[in-house]
Design a protein around this motif. Structure first.
Motif, PDB file in Angstrom:
ATOM      1  N   ASP A 381      32.898  39.926  38.101  1.00 26.69           N
ATOM      2  CA  ASP A 381      32.419  41.225  38.740  1.00 26.69           C
ATOM      3  C   ASP A 381      33.243  42.475  38.243  1.00 26.69           C
ATOM      4  O   ASP A 381      32.862  43.379  38.150  1.00 26.69           O
ATOM      5  CB  ASP A 381      32.693  41.139  40.438  1.00 26.69           C
ATOM      6  N   MET A 400      26.281  41.678  41.296  1.00 28.98           N
ATOM      7  CA  MET A 400      27.720  40.859  41.712  1.00 28.98           C
ATOM      8  C   MET A 400      27.551  39.541  41.824  1.00 28.98           C
ATOM      9  O   MET A 400      26.626  39.212  42.376  1.00 28.98           O
ATOM     10  CB  MET A 400      28.503  41.568  42.791  1.00 28.98           C
ATOM     11  N   LEU A 403      30.654  39.279  45.978  1.00 26.45           N
ATOM     12  CA  LEU A 403      31.680  40.452  46.189  1.00 26.45           C
ATOM     13  C   LEU A 403      31.491  40.744  47.606  1.00 26.45           C
ATOM     14  O   LEU A 403      30.675  41.361  48.330  1.00 26.45           O
ATOM     15  CB  LEU A 403      31.245  41.581  45.163  1.00 26.45           C
TER      16      LEU A 403
END
Length: 456
Positions: A381, A400, A403
């Motif tokens: 990420d 992502m 996250l």
């Protein structure tokens, strides 16, 4: 320990100035000592390598220059620096629950006492060195010219101890594990953490420093012509070097480009370096994991990062030969792992050097934050966010991996410490590099890109 103490000293008495901290008490640095300044990558801070020679040693002729030196009282210095880190992690599994708690406390006390400053009379040196030439056949000159990115400097000022003094380092580490966790897997031994396990480690190290030890110094660079004639670089910011510098190395960015602030230049620089990180990605998964863990262990230790980067840089420039820094256990463990890559070892060393050169150029605050983000789950990420920062500035949050809100806050602080602003706008992540950010955004992206290659 000594290097940390002298670095703290310079940051306190001459922040942003011309003083250079001495990294080892074994460095014999006097007025007119020749110091080699080098920088392999344009984003790096310059490195300074004191030599065993003075300007007189590398001059033609038998008449030595007699320097005029003045001594003045400088300051009386005693400093104490400390860190206190405490963390707790609770993890629950289907059949197990684990609580891990740790606490690190460190204190570094530097008692240098009364210090003096020695200064060279530069005007006198200008007169006595006029028309003098360097001996271009001297071994130091010959070996330095092989790498045209290296520059000669001579010591014009130094800060010296006047009495016996000391540096004291105290470290206390405590850890506790609660609950029971059992791990089993194919070809893996059974590992258990038993309930209420406590670990502790204390150390107390004192380094005695004799009088007349140099703590810091300032340089005057030399502009050297091909026939050995040289000029003293008197103005601050005036750079020396050897005539006919070769700038065709793709990593040697012209001096005017060292002030890159536009994203297009950052992106081009990162694209030029991306191929080197493919060596990381091609390693076996277990080896990549081990290397990432070992590097993660030293990331927030400035002295260890610098020592590791210096060792890797030495290996890149000296046909794979390790420097004395390889004697440190943490560094040797990383080199041993790199050696397991077989025929690709040289490529791995170069890629590691590139990654560590970026990490070493980051501020102390950024190193501590990078340590908290250095996980196999989060690094991909971080890589995407870095690409976003140097690209369009927008990234869907759905891109992502996992996250969390807590992750986002830590990453936001990390990027902010390197002059990259992260904000959320609905389902979109936005990045912005403010004007005047310097090279820090690129440095962060290089470091993240190199670390992320270990989990690709």
């Amino acid at each position: 320990m000594f290097a940390t103490a002298t670095r703290n000293f310079v940051e306190e008495v001459d922040p942003g100035g011309s003083l250079i901290p001495v990294s080892s008490p074994n460095d014999s640095i006097a007025i007119l000592t020749v110091v080699i300044k080098k920088k392999r990558h344009f984003w790096q801070k310059s490195k300074y390598l004191p030599t065993d020679f003075t300007l007189n040693d590398i001059l033609e002729g038998d008449t030595p220059i007699q320097p005029v030196i003045t001594e003045v009282e400088f300051i009386k210095y005693n400093g104490t620096y400390g860190d206190h880190i405490q963390a707790k992690v609770d993890a629950s599994f289907i059949q197990n629950k684990v609580s891990v708690e740790g606490k690190d406390t460190s204190k570094l006390q530097s008692s240098f006492g009364s210090l003096k400053k020695e200064e060279l009379d530069v005007q006198n040196l200008l007169k006595t060195s006029k028309e003098r030439r360097l001996d271009m056949s001297h071994c130091l000159v010959d070996q330095t010219m092989v790498n045209r990115k290296q520059v000669f400097g001579i010591v014009k000022e130094r800060i010296v101890t006047t009495q016996p003094c000391s540096v004291i380092e105290e470290v206390q580490k405590d850890g506790q594990c609660g609950g029971i966790l059992t791990l089993c897997g194919p070809a893996v031994k059974k590992v258990s953490l038993k309930e209420n396990t406590s670990l502790s480690k204390d150390s107390n190290v004192t380094m005695e420093i004799p009088p007349h030890t140099t703590l810091a110094y300032a340089l005057m660079e030399l502009e050297v012509k091909h026939d050995g004639h040289f000029k003293l670089c008197l103005m601050s910011g005036t750079n020396g070097g050897f005539e006919e510098v070769d700038s065709h190395d793709p990593l040697a960015v012209p001096a005017a480009s060292a002030q890159f602030t536009e994203k297009i230049h950052f992106r081009k620089a990162l694209e030029d370096l991306n191929q080197q990180f493919e060596a990381h990605a091609a390693l076996p998964p277990q080896l990549k994991s081990s290397l990432l863990q070992k590097i993660s262990d030293v990331i927030n230790d400035r002295a260890a990062v610098t020592s590791l980067e210096n060792t890797l840089d030495h290996m890149c420039c000296n046909d794979g030969a390790a420097s004395d820094g390889a004697n440190e256990p943490q560094i040797q463990a990383i080199l041993d792992l790199a050696a397991q890559s077989g025929e690709s070892q040289d490529a791995i060393i170069k890629a590691l050097n590139l990654t560590l050169s970026a990490i070493e150029a980051m501020p102390d605050e950024s190193l501590a934050l990078l340590k908290t983000c250095c996980s196999p789950i989060l690094l991909p990420d971080l890589k995407l966010m870095g690409q976003c920062a140097l690209g369009s500035g927008e990234l869907p949050l759905s891109a992502m991996n996992t996250l969390t809100e807590e992750d986002y806050e830590r990453v936001q602080h990390l990027f902010s410490s390197c002059k990259v602003l992260l904000t959320k706008d609905g389902d979109t992540l936005r990045t912005k590099i403010p004007q005047g950010a310097g090279n820090l955004p690129l440095i962060l992206c290089i470091a993240v890109r190199g670390l992320a290659a270990f989990v690709q």
